[in-house]
Design a protein around this motif. Structure first.
Motif, mmCIF file in Angstrom:
data_model
loop_
_atom_site.group_PDB
_atom_site.id
_atom_site.type_symbol
_atom_site.label_atom_id
_atom_site.label_comp_id
_atom_site.label_asym_id
_atom_site.label_seq_id
_atom_site.Cartn_x
_atom_site.Cartn_y
_atom_site.Cartn_z
ATOM 1 N N VAL A 102 0.701 -1.222 0.074
ATOM 2 C CA VAL A 102 -0.015 0.008 -0.075
ATOM 3 C C VAL A 102 0.816 1.343 -0.039
ATOM 4 O O VAL A 102 1.891 1.362 0.808
ATOM 5 C CB VAL A 102 -1.004 0.060 1.072
ATOM 6 N N TYR A 103 0.470 2.390 -0.909
ATOM 7 C CA TYR A 103 0.989 3.508 -0.725
ATOM 8 C C TYR A 103 0.238 4.705 -0.601
ATOM 9 O O TYR A 103 -0.720 4.535 -1.208
ATOM 10 C CB TYR A 103 1.604 3.597 -2.380
ATOM 11 N N VAL A 104 0.408 5.372 0.378
ATOM 12 C CA VAL A 104 -0.420 6.529 0.963
ATOM 13 C C VAL A 104 0.179 7.597 0.585
ATOM 14 O O VAL A 104 1.223 7.909 1.121
ATOM 15 C CB VAL A 104 -0.769 6.297 2.403
ATOM 16 N N ALA A 105 -0.540 8.554 -0.112
ATOM 17 C CA ALA A 105 -0.061 9.845 -0.219
ATOM 18 C C ALA A 105 -0.827 10.803 0.600
ATOM 19 O O ALA A 105 -1.957 11.070 -0.103
ATOM 20 C CB ALA A 105 -0.078 10.186 -1.853
ATOM 21 N N SER A 106 -0.445 11.537 1.397
ATOM 22 C CA SER A 106 -1.224 12.362 2.303
ATOM 23 C C SER A 106 -0.391 13.214 3.087
ATOM 24 O O SER A 106 0.926 13.264 3.008
ATOM 25 C CB SER A 106 -1.995 11.292 3.334
ATOM 26 N N ARG A 107 -0.761 14.230 3.758
ATOM 27 C CA ARG A 107 -0.225 15.397 4.450
ATOM 28 C C ARG A 107 0.350 14.816 5.624
ATOM 29 O O ARG A 107 1.465 15.471 6.191
ATOM 30 C CB ARG A 107 -1.404 16.285 4.716
ATOM 31 N N THR A 108 -0.018 13.739 6.206
ATOM 32 C CA THR A 108 0.389 13.334 7.618
ATOM 33 C C THR A 108 0.712 11.893 7.609
ATOM 34 O O THR A 108 0.256 11.292 6.770
ATOM 35 C CB THR A 108 -0.257 13.814 8.935
ATOM 36 N N PRO A 136 4.795 12.018 1.239
ATOM 37 C CA PRO A 136 4.211 13.376 1.654
ATOM 38 C C PRO A 136 3.415 14.123 0.329
ATOM 39 O O PRO A 136 4.157 14.022 -0.729
ATOM 40 C CB PRO A 136 5.327 14.062 1.837
ATOM 41 N N PHE A 137 2.226 14.392 0.710
ATOM 42 C CA PHE A 137 1.377 14.982 -0.504
ATOM 43 C C PHE A 137 0.331 15.913 -0.110
ATOM 44 O O PHE A 137 -0.569 15.495 0.731
ATOM 45 C CB PHE A 137 0.962 13.779 -1.319
#
Length: 230
Positions: free
Chosen positions: A28-34, A47-48
């Motif tokens: 799983v790849y999670v692109a998020s702010r935190t 980080p995204f």
């Protein structure tokens, strides 16, 4: 070899629950702010910020087998009190930022892969004070159906339309026991949704178990969109 799933927004609420469930079987790849809650072994954090960033696909594998766009907003006000800026920001986060990401990653989507997008029960059932979010999520529904038609049979695309779910995004609406009880009683199943309820459906749609499902708007809403018990 594990299949690869990309989630946009997976650091809390529904997205985090999806990431946790998927990490048992997928990479799983999670692109998020935190990232503070992303401790599972099979999760790679990127980080995204969906509102401002362009996704760097060099951080992703060469092939994706699943994708979900989880960011959303809840701005509930009478239309006369809703500023144009609110409509524009809701449309930006829920729709245009989603389209921007899909433009970047769709060349990576594998044959027989799956995409999951998110709407709201308020698109199909007119609800007061929902004009902005219903407009933005209505665009998601139309886009999802058209994309499903265009990319069949290579990519399946489905949209989940939840009712109110107990996540940080809904804190203001569920800030007291009385509010929770009132909201629960509006639903035929007499409770509000949990992140797990929505994640269970998303994980199913991202898996091969849903291989004959595409172009659907799936209500996970305690029955509120179709049942009238009054």
């Amino acid at each position: 070899m594990k299949k690869n799933i990309l989630l946009i927004g997976g650091s809390y609420g529904i997205g985090l629950e999806i990431a946790k469930q998927l990490s048992e079987e997928y990479a799983v790849y999670v692109a998020s702010r935190t990232s503070e809650k992303l401790n599972e072994t099979n999760i790679t954090y990127i980080p995204f910020d969906a509102n401002t960033d362009v996704l760097d696909i060099t951080n992703l594998p060469n092939e994706l087998h699943g994708f979900a766009y989880c960011p959303g907003s809840i701005n509930l006000k009478p239309f006369k009190m809703m500023s144009l800026d609110t409509f524009e920001s809701d449309m930006q986060l829920n729709f245009f930022s989603m389209v921007k990401v899909i433009k970047e990653i769709i060349p990576l989507m594998a044959k027989e892969s799956s995409m999951v997008l998110f709407s709201t029960v308020a698109v199909g059932s007119g609800m007061p004070y929902h004009t902005s979010v219903a407009a933005a999520k209505g665009a998601v529904e139309g886009f999802g159906k058209s994309l499903a038609a265009e990319y069949a049979p290579k990519i399946r695309v489905n949209v989940i339309a939840p009712s109110l779910v107990n996540t940080p995004l809904a804190n203001r609406l569920l800030s007291s026991d009385k509010k929770v009880e009132n909201m629960s009683q509006r639903h035929p199943l007499k409770r509000i949704g949990l992140a797990e309820d929505i994640a269970n459906t998303a994980v199913f749609l991202l898996s091969e178990k849903s291989s004959w499902i595409t172009g659907q708007i799936i209500g996970v809403d305690g029955g509120i969109s179709t049942l009238n018990l009054s």
